[in-house]
Design a protein around this motif. Sequence first.
Motif, mmCIF file in Angstrom:
data_model
loop_
_atom_site.group_PDB
_atom_site.id
_atom_site.type_symbol
_atom_site.label_atom_id
_atom_site.label_comp_id
_atom_site.label_asym_id
_atom_site.label_seq_id
_atom_site.Cartn_x
_atom_site.Cartn_y
_atom_site.Cartn_z
ATOM 1 N N TYR A 249 0.857 -1.193 0.000
ATOM 2 C CA TYR A 249 0.000 0.000 0.000
ATOM 3 C C TYR A 249 0.892 1.241 0.000
ATOM 4 O O TYR A 249 2.108 1.154 0.155
ATOM 5 N N ILE A 250 0.267 2.392 -0.196
ATOM 6 C CA ILE A 250 0.976 3.674 -0.224
ATOM 7 C C ILE A 250 0.736 4.398 1.094
ATOM 8 O O ILE A 250 -0.386 4.466 1.590
ATOM 9 N N SER A 251 1.823 4.934 1.672
ATOM 10 C CA SER A 251 1.724 5.679 2.920
ATOM 11 C C SER A 251 2.451 7.014 2.781
ATOM 12 O O SER A 251 3.230 7.215 1.851
ATOM 13 N N ASP A 260 7.522 11.800 1.613
ATOM 14 C CA ASP A 260 6.802 11.727 0.352
ATOM 15 C C ASP A 260 6.118 10.369 0.272
ATOM 16 O O ASP A 260 6.509 9.425 0.962
ATOM 17 N N PRO A 261 5.095 10.244 -0.561
ATOM 18 C CA PRO A 261 4.409 8.952 -0.670
ATOM 19 C C PRO A 261 5.402 7.813 -0.903
ATOM 20 O O PRO A 261 6.236 7.879 -1.808
ATOM 21 N N ILE A 262 5.313 6.811 -0.065
ATOM 22 C CA ILE A 262 6.217 5.668 -0.178
ATOM 23 C C ILE A 262 5.391 4.385 -0.247
ATOM 24 O O ILE A 262 4.302 4.290 0.322
ATOM 25 N N LYS A 263 5.935 3.421 -0.963
ATOM 26 C CA LYS A 263 5.285 2.124 -1.089
ATOM 27 C C LYS A 263 5.763 1.217 0.042
ATOM 28 O O LYS A 263 6.962 1.116 0.295
ATOM 29 N N SER A 288 4.597 -3.966 8.641
ATOM 30 C CA SER A 288 4.848 -3.151 7.445
ATOM 31 C C SER A 288 6.308 -2.751 7.367
ATOM 32 O O SER A 288 6.974 -2.568 8.403
ATOM 33 N N ALA A 289 6.798 -2.586 6.123
ATOM 34 C CA ALA A 289 8.171 -2.118 5.895
ATOM 35 C C ALA A 289 8.245 -1.494 4.502
ATOM 36 O O ALA A 289 7.550 -1.941 3.586
ATOM 37 N N PRO A 290 9.082 -0.449 4.316
ATOM 38 C CA PRO A 290 9.206 0.188 3.001
ATOM 39 C C PRO A 290 9.805 -0.758 1.966
ATOM 40 O O PRO A 290 10.755 -1.483 2.247
ATOM 41 N N VAL A 291 9.240 -0.727 0.744
ATOM 42 C CA VAL A 291 9.750 -1.559 -0.336
ATOM 43 C C VAL A 291 11.163 -1.142 -0.727
ATOM 44 O O VAL A 291 12.007 -1.989 -1.062
#
Length: 578
Positions: A249-251, A260-263, A288-291
């Motif tokens: 998802y986008i956060s 900034d928007p991150i996946k 959750s963790a950043p791609v």
Amino acid sequence: MKLNIKFSKRIFWFLISILLFVNIFVFLGVRSRKQWEEVVVKTFNQEQLAIARSIAGRLENYFARTPENLQLYTFLHYRDIIQKPQEVLTRVAKFHVDSITLLFASGAKEIIETTGIRRQMRLTEREKYYLSILRQNQTYVSDTYQAEPNKPRKWVVDIVTFYETAAVVWTIDVLKICQEVTANVRSGRTGYAWIINKQGYLLAHIDETFLGEDAFVARAQKYPAISFTRINTLQKEYLLTGKEGTSWYISGWHRGERKDPIKKLIAYTPAFYAGPEHKNKFWAVAVSAPVDEIKGLVRQAVIYQWLLMVIALLILGIVTSYAFYTRWRWSYALEEEVNRKTEELERTHQALLRSERLTAMGSAVAYVAHEIKNPLVTIGGFSNQLLRAFEKDDKAKKKLLIIVNEAKRLEDFLKDIGQFAKDSEPQKERANLNELIEEIITFVESELANCKIALNLNLIPFPIYILADPNQIKQVLLNIIKNAMEAMPEGGCLTIKTYKNREATIEISDTGKGISQDASDKVFNPFFTTKKEGTGLGLSICHKIITAHQGTIFISSEGVNKGTNVAIRLPLVANQPT
């Protein structure tokens, strides 16, 4: 000129080949990087799912044990709950109990909080239901609800226990529990865990301003510029319906910091806190963790791949050289091992020859002893008769007495020789080694006292069972103790101790004359002795007996006048007491 042209063509085609190889390598590298990214992302999300399952398992284990503990506490300490409610509330703080409510069949109730005790006569619908299941006498876990409607950030679960005609409601602060199980969870470098109930409220989150808030509303208020359609859809269709899976998802933030928007990758699973049979009582655990963190690792791996290609050629040369070196070392080690085994075989062969020589010598000695014994007995008998006949002739009597004593000494010597030559098989039976030692001590106790020898007996406090011929083992012990006594003519200390590990061990130590290094290597040789009147067969017989029992005997001494230590090791019988 033709040679130069041919050489130029070779260089040209060589360069073309190199360029083609580089292009193919770059193409495969880029393609493999994308494939790696997909595989790594998928694998990482599976690992996040394993973390989520672990957290869910901890929550389920907590709610599996806590109701049982609180029911037992109710049964054992109900009087304390009535008489010392505030003290009880302090005791059960480790279960995150926020308050205790006592419900009575009469309709009365007492609410025990840290601030005090409140008594009321009006029951809520929830409390009426708790009393209605009183007769079932089975611990009950409620659904998750807001403790007070005007305090949306406080969510609790009731654990209801029963005692006779009363119900004890233990109100558990689930925010504290959920924050506790997720506090130290980290997925990758910066990933984190969060928990949401089936009403959509966050029970645990790294951003504490989200705790107890509606997840759909809180995100939109935090970062209104971003569309949270995907995460909201995931929550509605999967997390809040008790499903398990992975997605993205986008956060607009990460670990509380606005970005900034991150996946982000997400893995989620339900935690059935009331037990697997209550499918409607669950929380959703998500990790959750950043791609970009994961893909960054892949990019680094690609760079390392290029470096490794260069290094690989160097390593190949080193490995090849090392392989030849290892082969040489292996051949050398094999040669050393063959030499060592050859030496061992030679020693074994020499021991076998020695055994054969001893056997042959024993047979010869037995024959000689037999041939000498008969005339010796005749000499001794006639000498005793003549001794009585020359009772008045002192000079003749003295000479005959010498003949009698020497004949007696030779008879004793022949007995030792006969015992050494005799190949008697030990009559083995189960025996307690400590008891055998104690029997020998009984024989020599008075003699030790007369010789001013102190006895230090240190036997292991429980039986040591061996399979042995008790008479032969006692003969060995008596021989060694006698030797120790003879080595301390002016008194000293005799120490006997036993212990066991893989085998039974007896250690007999004295503070006597000791043995020189040269003599210690020969003490078990037949007819070797350091005594003036010894036969040199005592220790040989001991060695023979112990060897026949599959044991070993060692004699050591630090030198002359420094005492001697004898260690005997014998196999243990199975099923030893402890």
